[in-house]
Design a protein around this motif. Structure first.
Motif, PDB file in Angstrom:
ATOM      1  N   ALA A 280     -29.708  89.907  -4.305  1.00 31.44           N
ATOM      2  CA  ALA A 280     -30.469  89.115  -4.183  1.00 31.44           C
ATOM      3  C   ALA A 280     -32.096  89.806  -4.213  1.00 31.44           C
ATOM      4  O   ALA A 280     -33.077  88.833  -4.374  1.00 31.44           O
ATOM      5  CB  ALA A 280     -30.714  88.496  -2.915  1.00 31.44           C
ATOM      6  N   ASN A 281     -32.285  91.026  -4.601  1.00 32.36           N
ATOM      7  CA  ASN A 281     -33.304  91.558  -4.773  1.00 32.36           C
ATOM      8  C   ASN A 281     -33.619  92.390  -5.822  1.00 32.36           C
ATOM      9  O   ASN A 281     -34.487  93.399  -6.057  1.00 32.36           O
ATOM     10  CB  ASN A 281     -33.774  92.561  -3.443  1.00 32.36           C
ATOM     11  N   ILE A 282     -32.913  92.039  -6.952  1.00 31.80           N
ATOM     12  CA  ILE A 282     -32.881  92.558  -8.482  1.00 31.80           C
ATOM     13  C   ILE A 282     -32.568  91.732  -9.286  1.00 31.80           C
ATOM     14  O   ILE A 282     -31.711  90.651  -9.204  1.00 31.80           O
ATOM     15  CB  ILE A 282     -31.760  93.809  -8.512  1.00 31.80           C
ATOM     16  N   ASP A 283     -33.179  91.648 -10.623  1.00 32.25           N
ATOM     17  CA  ASP A 283     -32.655  91.022 -11.715  1.00 32.25           C
ATOM     18  C   ASP A 283     -32.990  91.646 -12.963  1.00 32.25           C
ATOM     19  O   ASP A 283     -33.572  92.852 -13.067  1.00 32.25           O
ATOM     20  CB  ASP A 283     -33.265  89.819 -11.909  1.00 32.25           C
ATOM     21  N   GLY A 284     -32.377  91.146 -13.945  1.00 30.86           N
ATOM     22  CA  GLY A 284     -32.703  91.736 -15.479  1.00 30.86           C
ATOM     23  C   GLY A 284     -34.132  92.023 -15.763  1.00 30.86           C
ATOM     24  O   GLY A 284     -34.655  93.273 -16.561  1.00 30.86           O
ATOM     25  N   GLU A 285     -35.080  91.073 -15.280  1.00 24.84           N
ATOM     26  CA  GLU A 285     -36.496  91.429 -15.764  1.00 24.84           C
ATOM     27  C   GLU A 285     -37.144  92.395 -15.065  1.00 24.84           C
ATOM     28  O   GLU A 285     -37.961  93.009 -15.697  1.00 24.84           O
ATOM     29  CB  GLU A 285     -37.264  90.028 -15.346  1.00 24.84           C
ATOM     30  N   PHE A 286     -36.739  92.602 -14.160  1.00 29.56           N
ATOM     31  CA  PHE A 286     -37.269  93.919 -13.126  1.00 29.56           C
ATOM     32  C   PHE A 286     -36.933  95.107 -13.779  1.00 29.56           C
ATOM     33  O   PHE A 286     -37.676  96.139 -13.933  1.00 29.56           O
ATOM     34  CB  PHE A 286     -36.833  93.639 -11.807  1.00 29.56           C
ATOM     35  N   LEU A 287     -35.722  95.162 -14.218  1.00 27.33           N
ATOM     36  CA  LEU A 287     -35.106  96.346 -15.042  1.00 27.33           C
ATOM     37  C   LEU A 287     -35.758  96.643 -16.288  1.00 27.33           C
ATOM     38  O   LEU A 287     -35.718  97.704 -16.778  1.00 27.33           O
ATOM     39  CB  LEU A 287     -33.525  96.500 -15.062  1.00 27.33           C
ATOM     40  N   ASP A 288     -35.935  95.481 -16.900  1.00 25.69           N
ATOM     41  CA  ASP A 288     -36.639  95.476 -18.462  1.00 25.69           C
ATOM     42  C   ASP A 288     -38.165  95.905 -18.164  1.00 25.69           C
ATOM     43  O   ASP A 288     -38.409  96.281 -19.349  1.00 25.69           O
ATOM     44  CB  ASP A 288     -36.561  94.010 -18.977  1.00 25.69           C
ATOM     45  N   VAL A 289     -38.724  96.089 -17.007  1.00 23.41           N
ATOM     46  CA  VAL A 289     -40.000  96.176 -16.962  1.00 23.41           C
ATOM     47  C   VAL A 289     -40.478  97.516 -16.808  1.00 23.41           C
ATOM     48  O   VAL A 289     -41.353  98.163 -16.661  1.00 23.41           O
ATOM     49  CB  VAL A 289     -41.087  95.300 -16.290  1.00 23.41           C
ATOM     50  N   ILE A 290     -39.024  98.362 -16.244  1.00 25.79           N
ATOM     51  CA  ILE A 290     -39.286  99.730 -16.076  1.00 25.79           C
ATOM     52  C   ILE A 290     -38.152 100.490 -16.634  1.00 25.79           C
ATOM     53  O   ILE A 290     -37.505  99.880 -17.490  1.00 25.79           O
ATOM     54  CB  ILE A 290     -38.998 100.000 -14.429  1.00 25.79           C
ATOM     55  N   LYS A 291     -38.538 101.888 -16.884  1.00 25.15           N
ATOM     56  CA  LYS A 291     -37.582 102.827 -17.302  1.00 25.15           C
ATOM     57  C   LYS A 291     -37.390 104.057 -16.539  1.00 25.15           C
ATOM     58  O   LYS A 291     -38.418 104.818 -16.015  1.00 25.15           O
ATOM     59  CB  LYS A 291     -38.134 103.227 -18.634  1.00 25.15           C
ATOM     60  N   SER A 292     -36.149 104.195 -15.838  1.00 25.06           N
ATOM     61  CA  SER A 292     -35.761 105.365 -14.879  1.00 25.06           C
ATOM     62  C   SER A 292     -34.597 105.838 -15.106  1.00 25.06           C
ATOM     63  O   SER A 292     -33.520 105.191 -15.421  1.00 25.06           O
ATOM     64  CB  SER A 292     -35.937 104.802 -13.503  1.00 25.06           C
ATOM     65  N   PRO A 293     -34.246 107.017 -15.023  1.00 25.30           N
ATOM     66  CA  PRO A 293     -33.204 107.643 -15.046  1.00 25.30           C
ATOM     67  C   PRO A 293     -32.124 107.911 -13.819  1.00 25.30           C
ATOM     68  O   PRO A 293     -31.012 108.365 -13.963  1.00 25.30           O
ATOM     69  CB  PRO A 293     -33.439 109.090 -15.516  1.00 25.30           C
ATOM     70  N   ARG A 294     -32.682 107.372 -12.705  1.00 26.56           N
ATOM     71  CA  ARG A 294     -31.887 107.269 -11.610  1.00 26.56           C
ATOM     72  C   ARG A 294     -32.477 106.391 -10.725  1.00 26.56           C
ATOM     73  O   ARG A 294     -33.625 106.133 -10.447  1.00 26.56           O
ATOM     74  CB  ARG A 294     -31.950 108.811 -10.831  1.00 26.56           C
ATOM     75  N   PHE A 295     -31.441 105.893  -9.905  1.00 27.79           N
ATOM     76  CA  PHE A 295     -31.768 104.809  -8.709  1.00 27.79           C
ATOM     77  C   PHE A 295     -31.010 105.320  -7.486  1.00 27.79           C
ATOM     78  O   PHE A 295     -30.009 105.892  -7.663  1.00 27.79           O
ATOM     79  CB  PHE A 295     -30.966 103.863  -9.194  1.00 27.79           C
ATOM     80  N   LEU A 296     -31.898 105.148  -6.187  1.00 28.79           N
ATOM     81  CA  LEU A 296     -31.483 105.405  -5.114  1.00 28.79           C
ATOM     82  C   LEU A 296     -30.784 104.227  -4.311  1.00 28.79           C
ATOM     83  O   LEU A 296     -31.609 103.250  -4.182  1.00 28.79           O
ATOM     84  CB  LEU A 296     -32.530 106.262  -4.306  1.00 28.79           C
ATOM     85  N   VAL A 297     -29.750 104.575  -3.638  1.00 26.66           N
ATOM     86  CA  VAL A 297     -29.076 103.354  -2.777  1.00 26.66           C
ATOM     87  C   VAL A 297     -28.981 103.996  -1.182  1.00 26.66           C
ATOM     88  O   VAL A 297     -28.306 104.703  -1.041  1.00 26.66           O
ATOM     89  CB  VAL A 297     -27.991 102.987  -3.367  1.00 26.66           C
ATOM     90  N   SER A 298     -29.827 103.307  -0.396  1.00 23.90           N
ATOM     91  CA  SER A 298     -29.624 103.791   1.281  1.00 23.90           C
ATOM     92  C   SER A 298     -28.949 102.707   1.994  1.00 23.90           C
ATOM     93  O   SER A 298     -29.762 101.871   2.502  1.00 23.90           O
ATOM     94  CB  SER A 298     -31.061 103.905   1.526  1.00 23.90           C
ATOM     95  N   THR A 299     -27.776 103.116   2.096  1.00 23.95           N
ATOM     96  CA  THR A 299     -27.023 102.312   3.094  1.00 23.95           C
ATOM     97  C   THR A 299     -25.637 102.947   3.375  1.00 23.95           C
ATOM     98  O   THR A 299     -25.121 103.356   2.283  1.00 23.95           O
ATOM     99  CB  THR A 299     -27.198 100.586   2.578  1.00 23.95           C
ATOM    100  N   ASN A 300     -24.885 102.208   4.525  1.00 22.37           N
ATOM    101  CA  ASN A 300     -23.553 102.763   4.470  1.00 22.37           C
ATOM    102  C   ASN A 300     -22.701 101.584   4.205  1.00 22.37           C
ATOM    103  O   ASN A 300     -21.285 101.376   4.532  1.00 22.37           O
ATOM    104  CB  ASN A 300     -23.247 103.267   6.000  1.00 22.37           C
ATOM    105  N   GLY A 301     -23.364 100.410   3.986  1.00 22.70           N
ATOM    106  CA  GLY A 301     -22.536  99.100   3.759  1.00 22.70           C
ATOM    107  C   GLY A 301     -22.348  98.266   4.981  1.00 22.70           C
ATOM    108  O   GLY A 301     -21.755  97.230   4.859  1.00 22.70           O
ATOM    109  N   ALA A 302     -22.630  98.941   6.101  1.00 23.21           N
ATOM    110  CA  ALA A 302     -22.057  98.170   7.343  1.00 23.21           C
ATOM    111  C   ALA A 302     -23.216  96.779   7.287  1.00 23.21           C
ATOM    112  O   ALA A 302     -24.223  96.456   6.921  1.00 23.21           O
ATOM    113  CB  ALA A 302     -22.497  98.853   8.653  1.00 23.21           C
ATOM    114  N   HIS A 303     -22.494  95.622   8.127  1.00 23.09           N
ATOM    115  CA  HIS A 303     -23.081  94.306   8.206  1.00 23.09           C
ATOM    116  C   HIS A 303     -22.981  93.321   7.136  1.00 23.09           C
ATOM    117  O   HIS A 303     -22.863  92.337   7.137  1.00 23.09           O
ATOM    118  CB  HIS A 303     -24.603  94.437   8.931  1.00 23.09           C
ATOM    119  N   PHE A 304     -23.751  93.886   5.970  1.00 27.87           N
ATOM    120  CA  PHE A 304     -23.955  93.084   4.766  1.00 27.87           C
ATOM    121  C   PHE A 304     -23.337  93.372   3.455  1.00 27.87           C
ATOM    122  O   PHE A 304     -23.536  92.825   2.482  1.00 27.87           O
ATOM    123  CB  PHE A 304     -25.603  92.941   4.546  1.00 27.87           C
ATOM    124  N   GLY A 305     -22.599  94.488   3.483  1.00 33.24           N
ATOM    125  CA  GLY A 305     -21.718  94.848   2.445  1.00 33.24           C
ATOM    126  C   GLY A 305     -22.573  95.164   1.116  1.00 33.24           C
ATOM    127  O   GLY A 305     -22.111  95.466   0.045  1.00 33.24           O
TER     128      GLY A 305
END
Length: 362
Positions: A280-305
Motif C-alpha cells: 500500500a506504500n509502494i508502486d512502480g512510479e516510485f521505483l521508476d523515479v529512483i535507482k538504488s542497488p539495495r532496499f531495507l525492510v524493517s519488520t518481523n511481520g507480526a500483526h500485519f504480515g
C-alpha cells in the motif's frame, strides 16, 4: 580520519527504530529515527547503552509519526533519565505544528493521544528547531525543490514528506480523537498527568489492519500520510528513509528533486522501504523515479504480515538484481531465502546479522 555511514535497523518487532551513524568511526555523529513499539524498548535501550555514556549526544531524533510502533519507544526514551541520551533537535509534528496551518481541514480518522504525550515531554527539548522559519512544521512546500538542511558533521537531509495537505488530514482527526478522550489539544499539563499514570507504557492492542486492500499505493491513513521522510546524504552516499509515508507524496517530491538535479532518476545508495514493505506504500512510479542497488525492510511481520510478497516481486521487476536486506528472519521474510526462488524473482535477499546493519563504503 576514517569515515563511515552506517544504518542499523534495530530488531524492534513489527516497528521501526533506526540508529544512523556517520563521520569519524571513532566518534561518529548519530541520528535516531523512531523508537519502535513499547514492547521492544529494551532492544533500543541496549543499543544506546552500547554507546559510551559521554557520547550519547545525538544530532537529531526523528519521530516520524504517531503510530505506536514508531512513537511508543520514543515516549519511554525521553523519560529514561538513567540512559542519559540527549538530542540537539527533535523532529516531530504535534499539535502546535498542526494548529499553525491556517486552511480548512478535510475529514479523516485516527487516534493520536500518544502525540500529546510526546508533546508534553518535548517542552524541555529543542523541538523542530531547524524549521522555525516554517512555523515550526517539518513539512515540504507545495512547489519547488524539496528543502535541504545541513547537519553538524557534514551530513545533509533532503525532506520528502509530509506536505501540509497530509498534516491537514491529520489535524481534524487529532481534535476529534482528543475530544472523545476528554483532552484538549496542546494542554501539556493534562497530557503529562495522563502519561504519568501509565508507569509502564505499553502499545495498544493491534488494531484492525486498514491496509488490507491488495492494491499498490492504497494507504489512506492520516498518520502515515503525515510521516516525516527524507534522504540523508553523507560523503556522497544517499539513503532514503521512508517511514510510513504515502508513496504518491514521496514520488512527487522525488520528481521535483530529479528536476532540480537535471536527471531522470534520483540515485540512492539504499532505500528503507516505507511502511515495512507494505504494498500500500509502494508502486512502480516510485521505483521508476529512483535507482538504488539495495532496499531495507524493517519488520518481523507480526500483526500485519509485512512485507507483502507483491512488494518484493515489484522490486524484482523494477529493480532487478537489487539486494533486499531484512532485519529479521521470519515467516514473512525467509520465503525469499530459497536460492531458486530468489533467482527466479531476480533479487538478492540478505538476512541478519548482515541484513540488520548496512555500513556504506566511503
Amino acid at each position: 580520519m576514517s569515515h563511515h555511514y552506517s544504518i542499523n535497523c534495530l530488531p524492534c518487532g513489527h516497528g521501526d527504530s533506526i540508529l544512523v551513524e556517520y563521520g569519524d568511526r571513532t566518534d561518529p555523529s548519530r541520528i535516531l529515527i523512531d523508537g519502535g513499539p513499547a514492547s521492544h524498548y529494551e532492544t533500543l535501550r541496549e543499543a544506546l547503552r552500547a554507546i559510551p555514556k559521554e557520547r550519547r549526544s545525538f544530532e537529531l531524533l526523528v519521530v516520524s509519526h504517531i503510530d505506536t510502533d514508531h512513537i511508543d519507544g520514543a515516549l519511554i526514551l525521553l523519560q529514561d533519565e538513567d540512559l542519559g541520551a540527549t538530542f540537539n533537535d527533535v523532529w516531530f509534528n504535534g499539535w502546535p505544528q498542526l494548529e499553525s496551518i491556517s486552511v480548512n481541514t478535510p475529514p479523516d480518522v485516527f487516534a493520536p493521544q500518544q502525540g500529546e504525550f510526546l508533546g508534553s515531554l518535548l517542552q524541555e527539548h529543542h523541538w523542530n528547531a531547524s524549521f522555525q522559519e516554517y512555523d515550526g512544521r517539518v513539512a515540504v512546500p507545495n512547489s519547488g525543490p524539496p528543502p535541504s538542511l545541513q547537519l553538524s558533521g557534514g551530513a545533509t537531509i533532503t525532506l520528502l514528506s509530509p506536505p501540509d495537505t497530509k498534516l491537514l488530514a491529520l489535524r481534524k482527526a487529532w481534535t476529534r480523537a482528543l475530544r472523545e478522550a476528554g483532552m484538549k489539544p496542546g494542554d501539556w499539563v493534562e497530557a503529562a498527568a495522563r502519561l504519568a499514570q501509565r508507569k509502564e507504557y505499553k502499545p495498544k492492542a493491534p488494531r484492525k489492519d486498514v491496509f488490507a486492500a491488495k492494491a499498490f499505493g492504497s494507504d489512506s491513513s492520516a498518520a502515515n500520510g503525515a510521516s516525516i521522510a527524507f534522504i540523508l546524504e553523507y560523503q556522497g552516499c544517499k539513503v532514503l528513509f521512508g517511514a510510513d509515508a504515502h508513496v504518491a507524496v514521496l514520488t512527487n517530491a522525488l520528481h521535483r528533486l530529479a528536476e532540480q538535479q537535471g536527471v531522470e532518476r534520483v540515485l540512492l545508495d539504499a532505500v528503507k522501504l516505507p511502511h515495512h514493505g507494505s504494498m500500500a506504500n509502494i508502486d512502480g512510479e516510485f521505483l521508476d523515479v529512483i535507482k538504488s542497488p539495495r532496499f531495507l525492510v524493517s519488520t518481523n511481520g507480526a500483526h500485519f504480515g509485512h512485507p507483502d510478497p507483491d512488494t518484493i516481486r515489484l522490486l524484482a521487476d523494477r529493480a532487478p538484481g537489487a539486494e533486499i536486506r531484512f532485519n529479521y528472519r521470519s515467516d514473512t521474510t525467509q520465503i525469499w531465502e530459497d536460492t531458486e526462488l530468489a533467482a527466479t524473482q531476480n533479487i538478492r535477499p540478505i538476512y541478519p546479522p548482515d541484513g540488520q546493519v548496512l555500513d556504506l563504503t566511503l
